[in-house]
Scaffold this motif. Structure first.
Motif, mmCIF file in Angstrom:
data_model
loop_
_atom_site.group_PDB
_atom_site.id
_atom_site.type_symbol
_atom_site.label_atom_id
_atom_site.label_comp_id
_atom_site.label_asym_id
_atom_site.label_seq_id
_atom_site.Cartn_x
_atom_site.Cartn_y
_atom_site.Cartn_z
ATOM 1 N N ASP A 120 0.828 -1.206 0.000
ATOM 2 C CA ASP A 120 0.000 0.000 0.000
ATOM 3 C C ASP A 120 0.861 1.254 0.000
ATOM 4 N N GLN A 124 -2.131 2.191 -4.471
ATOM 5 C CA GLN A 124 -3.383 2.107 -3.732
ATOM 6 C C GLN A 124 -4.523 1.973 -4.742
ATOM 7 N N ASN A 126 -8.925 2.077 -5.025
ATOM 8 C CA ASN A 126 -10.231 2.320 -4.418
ATOM 9 C C ASN A 126 -11.304 2.042 -5.457
ATOM 10 N N GLN A 150 -4.808 -6.248 -1.755
ATOM 11 C CA GLN A 150 -5.539 -5.394 -2.678
ATOM 12 C C GLN A 150 -5.716 -6.149 -3.998
#
Length: 369
Positions: A120, A124, A126, A150
């Motif tokens: 991270d 990153q 989202n 992730q």
């Protein structure tokens, strides 16, 4: 100057763990250690079971938003099994710059191919649906199984026209999870020696000698084809790197029935391929796993033989002796508590950085010599 991959991860096979997505938006933020004048994205759907369709894809750099197209079209469709490159985008970028990649799915999609990492620090991701943030555990089984991971779909590599050196880091979960790689990146930045790009070619559970399809637990290749099958394709399939950083063999020692000598023969084969392409080869010794649930005395015997060969072999241009840093002083078969994520085998975030920080400077810099 040629196109070089300066950031990215290898895609993994999640056909046995499908992700049911809405027409969502994905926002990927990544930092680079190279400079250049032009970029393009490598997009993938290697293990997809249906097309991955993006109605819009953009790249943001220093506040400027650039449309990302394929053959001058905004709508991008990546068929199952495909890996495609986007049209070039003229961007002058420098070391330390951040890129933001935003994808918009055109419709609900079953996603079964993507990249996974614990990292991270360098990347990153989202996810949003109808402009509302969606935690990854709402949609991604891999995140439900392991909240530290992730999952990124569609995007695989950032390529650039650059003179920066390139490193392809080949291995298993100790590589793929990303925290050792993050530590190496930070250390190389701190040394301020040169510009570089590192591509992560690790696959969790991967072995040198055996393809890790296990019908009793996973009918697909979630842990990858054997290293001897994938090494040349994965390391040299996009471009020829300046350096191959090789950290492979722990799973062969843990789970395989082959001898240490057979494992070494696989490492020799890697070296022959790297030599043929003219890349530098830097080997890493295998770190301890004495507190792992998978540990056996046979594993330790194999690991010690393989490590002795790595330390003394002439096939490497340099060796990073991670084992010498990682083992407990009183019990060499055990990973130091300060490095251990808690399973006796893998590194914590702090552990990955600590390993990189403890490497002798003269050895570390041989990665980029």
């Amino acid at each position: 100057m040629n196109w070089q991959a300066i950031f990215g991860y290898l895609s993994s096979d999640y056909r046995s763990w499908p992700n049911y997505l809405q027409a969502e938006k994905q926002v990927i933020t990544l930092k680079v250690d190279a400079s250049g004048t032009t970029v393009r994205l490598i997009l993938e759907n290697e293990y997809g079971i249906e097309s991955l369709d993006f109605s819009k894809l953009t790249l943001t750099h220093r506040g400027q938003v650039y449309p990302v197209q394929v053959l001058y079209q905004d709508f991008i469709s990546i068929k199952p099994g495909e890996r495609i490159q986007t049209d070039p985008i003229a961007i002058v970028f420098e070391v330390g710059d951040t890129f933001v990649i935003t994808t918009q799915l055109a419709h609900p999609t079953i996603v079964t191919s993507g990249i996974v990492t614990y990292s991270d620090q360098e990347m990153q991701v989202n996810n949003f649906y109808q402009d509302m943030f969606e935690p990854q555990d709402w949609r991604f089984r891999i995140h439900q199984e392991n909240p530290m991971l992730q999952f990124v779909y569609g995007f695989q590599y950032l390529e650039a026209i650059t003179e920066s050196q390139t490193i392809h880091f080949f291995g298993d979960s100790l590589t793929q999870q990303g925290w050792l790689m993050d530590g190496l990146k930070q250390r190389l930045r701190d040394e301020k020696q040169t510009e570089f790009g590192i591509v992560n070619l690790g696959i969790g559970g991967n072995e040198i000698l055996v393809g890790t399809h296990q019908p009793t637990s996973d009918s697909y290749f979630r842990h990858g084809y054997a290293g001897l099958t994938r090494f040349e394709r994965d390391v040299f399939g996009l471009n020829v790197p300046d350096t191959v950083l090789l950290f492979h063999g722990i799973n062969d020692c843990l789970f395989g029935s082959e001898s240490a000598e057979t494992i070494i023969s696989g490492l020799k084969h890697y070296a022959e391929i790297a030599k043929r392409y003219g890349s530098r080869l830097v080997g890493c010794t295998l770190t301890p796993a004495g507190h792992s649930e998978f540990y056996t005395p046979t594993f330790e015997q194999k690991r010690q033989v393989v490590n002795a060969w790595i330390r003394n072999s002439s096939v490497y241009d340099a060796v990073l002796d991670l084992d010498a840093i990682a083992y407990d002083a009183q019990t060499p078969e055990i990973l130091k508590t300060a490095l251990d994520r808690g399973d006796g085998l893998h590194y914590s975030k702090e552990g990955g950085h600590a390993l990189a920080q403890a490497l002798p400077r003269e050895n570390l810099l041989k990665i980029l010599s």
